[in-house]
Design a protein around this motif. Structure first.
Motif, PDB file in Angstrom:
ATOM      1  N   TYR A  16      32.338 -31.931 -36.840  1.00 34.27           N
ATOM      2  CA  TYR A  16      32.748 -30.525 -36.819  1.00 34.27           C
ATOM      3  C   TYR A  16      33.678 -30.224 -37.990  1.00 34.27           C
ATOM      4  CZ  TYR A  16      37.003 -32.350 -34.554  1.00 34.27           C
ATOM      5  OH  TYR A  16      38.149 -33.045 -34.262  1.00 34.27           O
ATOM      6  N   TRP A  17      33.677 -28.975 -38.385  1.00 39.41           N
ATOM      7  CA  TRP A  17      34.548 -28.490 -39.455  1.00 39.41           C
ATOM      8  C   TRP A  17      34.721 -26.990 -39.288  1.00 39.41           C
ATOM      9  CZ3 TRP A  17      29.481 -30.008 -40.214  1.00 39.41           C
ATOM     10  CH2 TRP A  17      28.593 -29.024 -40.634  1.00 39.41           C
ATOM     11  N   ASP A  18      35.726 -26.449 -39.962  1.00 42.91           N
ATOM     12  CA  ASP A  18      35.992 -25.017 -39.930  1.00 42.91           C
ATOM     13  C   ASP A  18      35.284 -24.342 -41.090  1.00 42.91           C
ATOM     14  OD1 ASP A  18      37.612 -25.203 -37.694  1.00 42.91           O
ATOM     15  OD2 ASP A  18      39.399 -25.644 -38.887  1.00 42.91           O
ATOM     16  N   GLY A  19      34.467 -23.343 -40.771  1.00 42.15           N
ATOM     17  CA  GLY A  19      33.728 -22.624 -41.794  1.00 42.15           C
ATOM     18  C   GLY A  19      34.604 -21.643 -42.549  1.00 42.15           C
ATOM     19  N   PRO A  20      34.101 -21.046 -43.617  1.00 40.53           N
ATOM     20  CA  PRO A  20      34.886 -20.091 -44.409  1.00 40.53           C
ATOM     21  C   PRO A  20      35.296 -18.849 -43.621  1.00 40.53           C
ATOM     22  CG  PRO A  20      32.567 -20.084 -45.070  1.00 40.53           C
ATOM     23  CD  PRO A  20      32.755 -21.252 -44.162  1.00 40.53           C
ATOM     24  N   ASP A  21      34.583 -18.581 -42.528  1.00 42.52           N
ATOM     25  CA  ASP A  21      34.940 -17.432 -41.698  1.00 42.52           C
ATOM     26  C   ASP A  21      35.960 -17.789 -40.630  1.00 42.52           C
ATOM     27  OD1 ASP A  21      33.406 -19.078 -40.167  1.00 42.52           O
ATOM     28  OD2 ASP A  21      31.884 -17.577 -39.646  1.00 42.52           O
ATOM     29  N   GLY A  22      36.418 -19.034 -40.650  1.00 37.91           N
ATOM     30  CA  GLY A  22      37.407 -19.466 -39.677  1.00 37.91           C
ATOM     31  C   GLY A  22      36.811 -20.009 -38.395  1.00 37.91           C
ATOM     32  N   LYS A  23      35.509 -19.886 -38.204  1.00 35.79           N
ATOM     33  CA  LYS A  23      34.866 -20.378 -36.991  1.00 35.79           C
ATOM     34  C   LYS A  23      34.488 -21.848 -37.139  1.00 35.79           C
ATOM     35  CE  LYS A  23      32.882 -15.909 -35.633  1.00 35.79           C
ATOM     36  NZ  LYS A  23      31.627 -15.186 -35.301  1.00 35.79           N
ATOM     37  N   ARG A  24      34.643 -22.565 -36.039  1.00 36.81           N
ATOM     38  CA  ARG A  24      34.341 -23.997 -36.066  1.00 36.81           C
ATOM     39  C   ARG A  24      32.844 -24.239 -35.941  1.00 36.81           C
ATOM     40  NH1 ARG A  24      38.250 -28.319 -33.534  1.00 36.81           N
ATOM     41  NH2 ARG A  24      39.270 -27.535 -35.416  1.00 36.81           N
ATOM     42  N   ARG A  25      32.322 -25.151 -36.793  1.00 35.50           N
ATOM     43  CA  ARG A  25      30.933 -25.583 -36.712  1.00 35.50           C
ATOM     44  C   ARG A  25      30.911 -26.973 -36.078  1.00 35.50           C
ATOM     45  NH1 ARG A  25      31.428 -21.065 -38.715  1.00 35.50           N
ATOM     46  NH2 ARG A  25      30.195 -20.217 -40.436  1.00 35.50           N
ATOM     47  N   ARG A  26      30.017 -27.183 -35.114  1.00 34.16           N
ATOM     48  CA  ARG A  26      29.947 -28.478 -34.447  1.00 34.16           C
ATOM     49  C   ARG A  26      28.487 -28.863 -34.216  1.00 34.16           C
ATOM     50  NH1 ARG A  26      32.735 -29.500 -28.627  1.00 34.16           N
ATOM     51  NH2 ARG A  26      31.129 -27.968 -28.048  1.00 34.16           N
ATOM     52  N   TYR A  27      28.158 -30.125 -34.554  1.00 41.06           N
ATOM     53  CA  TYR A  27      26.771 -30.585 -34.437  1.00 41.06           C
ATOM     54  C   TYR A  27      26.730 -31.962 -33.787  1.00 41.06           C
ATOM     55  CZ  TYR A  27      25.894 -26.859 -37.794  1.00 41.06           C
ATOM     56  OH  TYR A  27      25.827 -25.630 -38.421  1.00 41.06           O
ATOM     57  N   GLN A  28      25.821 -32.110 -32.842  1.00 42.33           N
ATOM     58  CA  GLN A  28      25.605 -33.395 -32.188  1.00 42.33           C
ATOM     59  C   GLN A  28      24.974 -34.365 -33.189  1.00 42.33           C
ATOM     60  OE1 GLN A  28      26.025 -33.925 -28.546  1.00 42.33           O
ATOM     61  NE2 GLN A  28      25.951 -36.079 -29.181  1.00 42.33           N
ATOM     62  N   THR A  49      26.175 -26.920 -45.479  1.00 44.67           N
ATOM     63  CA  THR A  49      27.032 -26.114 -46.348  1.00 44.67           C
ATOM     64  C   THR A  49      26.435 -25.851 -47.715  1.00 44.67           C
ATOM     65  OG1 THR A  49      28.223 -28.109 -47.069  1.00 44.67           O
ATOM     66  CG2 THR A  49      29.138 -26.882 -45.197  1.00 44.67           C
ATOM     67  N   GLY A  50      25.269 -26.402 -47.994  1.00 40.17           N
ATOM     68  CA  GLY A  50      24.618 -26.122 -49.266  1.00 40.17           C
ATOM     69  C   GLY A  50      24.191 -24.664 -49.355  1.00 40.17           C
ATOM     70  N   THR A  51      24.072 -24.200 -50.588  1.00 36.40           N
ATOM     71  CA  THR A  51      23.626 -22.829 -50.781  1.00 36.40           C
ATOM     72  C   THR A  51      22.175 -22.692 -50.329  1.00 36.40           C
ATOM     73  OG1 THR A  51      22.832 -23.280 -53.010  1.00 36.40           O
ATOM     74  CG2 THR A  51      25.134 -22.611 -52.789  1.00 36.40           C
ATOM     75  N   PRO A  52      21.694 -21.496 -50.070  1.00 39.37           N
ATOM     76  CA  PRO A  52      20.301 -21.319 -49.659  1.00 39.37           C
ATOM     77  C   PRO A  52      19.316 -21.926 -50.655  1.00 39.37           C
ATOM     78  CG  PRO A  52      21.527 -19.306 -49.289  1.00 39.37           C
ATOM     79  CD  PRO A  52      22.440 -20.223 -50.049  1.00 39.37           C
ATOM     80  N   GLU A  53      19.702 -21.927 -51.926  1.00 35.31           N
ATOM     81  CA  GLU A  53      18.807 -22.462 -52.948  1.00 35.31           C
ATOM     82  C   GLU A  53      18.955 -23.975 -53.088  1.00 35.31           C
ATOM     83  OE1 GLU A  53      21.137 -20.166 -53.528  1.00 35.31           O
ATOM     84  OE2 GLU A  53      19.933 -18.341 -53.492  1.00 35.31           O
ATOM     85  N   GLY A  54      20.013 -24.539 -52.505  1.00 39.80           N
ATOM     86  CA  GLY A  54      20.220 -25.977 -52.614  1.00 39.80           C
ATOM     87  C   GLY A  54      21.615 -26.312 -53.100  1.00 39.80           C
ATOM     88  N   LEU A  55      21.951 -27.592 -53.025  1.00 40.69           N
ATOM     89  CA  LEU A  55      23.275 -28.050 -53.438  1.00 40.69           C
ATOM     90  C   LEU A  55      23.447 -27.946 -54.949  1.00 40.69           C
ATOM     91  CD1 LEU A  55      23.563 -31.269 -51.247  1.00 40.69           C
ATOM     92  CD2 LEU A  55      24.860 -29.157 -50.954  1.00 40.69           C
TER      93      LEU A  55
END
Length: 334
Positions: A16-28, A49-55
């Motif tokens: 998990y990490w905090d996104g740029p919008d302040g909301k936490r992202r969590r993945y199993q 977190t990569g851009t839509p076009e890629g890292l």
């Protein structure tokens, strides 16, 4: 990777990490051990977190350094990245062309950098993108064209210069380091990393290898000659730390200033510390040691490296071949 954290979720691990919008992202995660979860979590973070076009190269570069951890290359890439990312940082790997690499070479040469420096910088770019492709963070690594690596322009030191250098060492730890460099042909990093645990007085060997294999550069197990034994036995009696080269009870991480002072006292100029390693190799070859023996002593994994670097200093080893090419006696043949 400081941006992420590993936690527990539904009997397993999650990232998990905090996104740029302040909301936490969590993945199993699928991992079943903490170490595996750390690795999988990093990969998941990069994909999410990569851009839509890629890292971008900047994101890949940062992640690759983190992947390298404590390896010396990670430290080097923090320096080479200043120039590389200025040009390539905002690009995606699939956008990089051979022309970009050649333009980068021309620009760096115009800025006063040596070809060898550019070779290293672009080599790090190649390594980072290949790593990303191996982890399937990108579809494929771009072709990074490297300029031909120039032959070393370092010349071996003369016996008089070596004697003057040893005599010019003021502090005991500088003298010890220089003696070990001369006795082992090792790189300065290997000598400064050396611990007493890897010095075997009974067998008479010095093990320059790191037990955890943190460095890609080859390190050897070498015999302890008379000069090295005398210096090591003296230092062992006065030891205060586990490291062989120390000062005032502290491990030494650099001898740059002490070595420079020794050069000044010896009245030597343009004698790079790596020149000692070259001098050791050439001296062994001149003494009749085989290329294979010298390669093993220096920790080279491939004798071709030893041939390419040092054979040019010994044209006399081709003297017998040159004698065959004496054509001036052909007129005597009837």
């Amino acid at each position: 990777m400081s941006a992420i954290s590993i936690g527990r979720l539904r009997g397993g691990f999650c990232v998990y990490w905090d996104g740029p919008d302040g909301k936490r992202r969590r993945y199993q995660l699928e991992a079943r051990t903490r170490a595996a979860a750390e690795a999988e979590g990093r990969d998941r973070y990069l994909r999410e977190t990569g851009t839509p076009e890629g890292l971008t190269i900047s994101a890949i570069w940062t992640s690759y350094i983190d992947h390298l951890g404590a390896k010396p290359t990670a430290t080097t890439m923090r320096h080479t990245g200043k120039a590389v990312l200025e040009t390539f940082g905002q690009l995606r790997p699939d956008q990089i062309t051979i022309k970009d690499c050649r333009d980068y070479l021309r620009k760096r040469i115009a800025d006063g950098r040596k070809v060898g420096t550019v070779h290293t910088e672009l080599g790090h770019l190649r390594s980072a993108t290949r790593w990303a492709a191996k982890l399937r963070l990108i579809d494929q690594a771009p072709h990074i064209e490297l300029p031909p690596k120039p032959d070393s322009d370092v010349r071996p030191m003369s016996d008089a210069q070596i004697r003057a250098l040893i005599d010019g060492c003021g502090a005991p730890h500088i003298r010890l380091a220089v003696v070990l460099l001369l006795a082992t042909g090792a790189r300065v990093g290997a000598v400064l990393d050396l611990t007493w645990q890897r010095v075997d007085f009974e067998r008479g060997v010095i093990d320059l290898r790191l037990p955890d294999g943190l460095t890609r550069k080859g390190r050897a197990v070498v015999p302890m000659n008379r000069m090295a034994r005398a210096a090591l036995e003296s230092a062992y009696q006065a030891r205060l730390t586990d490291h062989v080269v120390e000062w005032a009870g502290e491990r030494i991480k650099s001898i740059r200033k002490g070595y420079s002072a020794a050069l000044t006292r010896a009245k030597l100029t343009d004698v790079n510390i790596h020149q000692i390693r070259h001098s050791v190799a050439v001296r062994m070859l001149a003494g009749g040691q085989s290329i294979e023996a010298v390669a093993q002593y220096l920790g080279h994994s491939n004798t071709a490296i030893t041939y390419k670097t040092y054979a040019r200093f010994l044209p006399e080893h081709l003297a017998d071949a040159a004698e065959i090419l004496n054509f001036d006696d052909l007129r005597k043949v009837k």
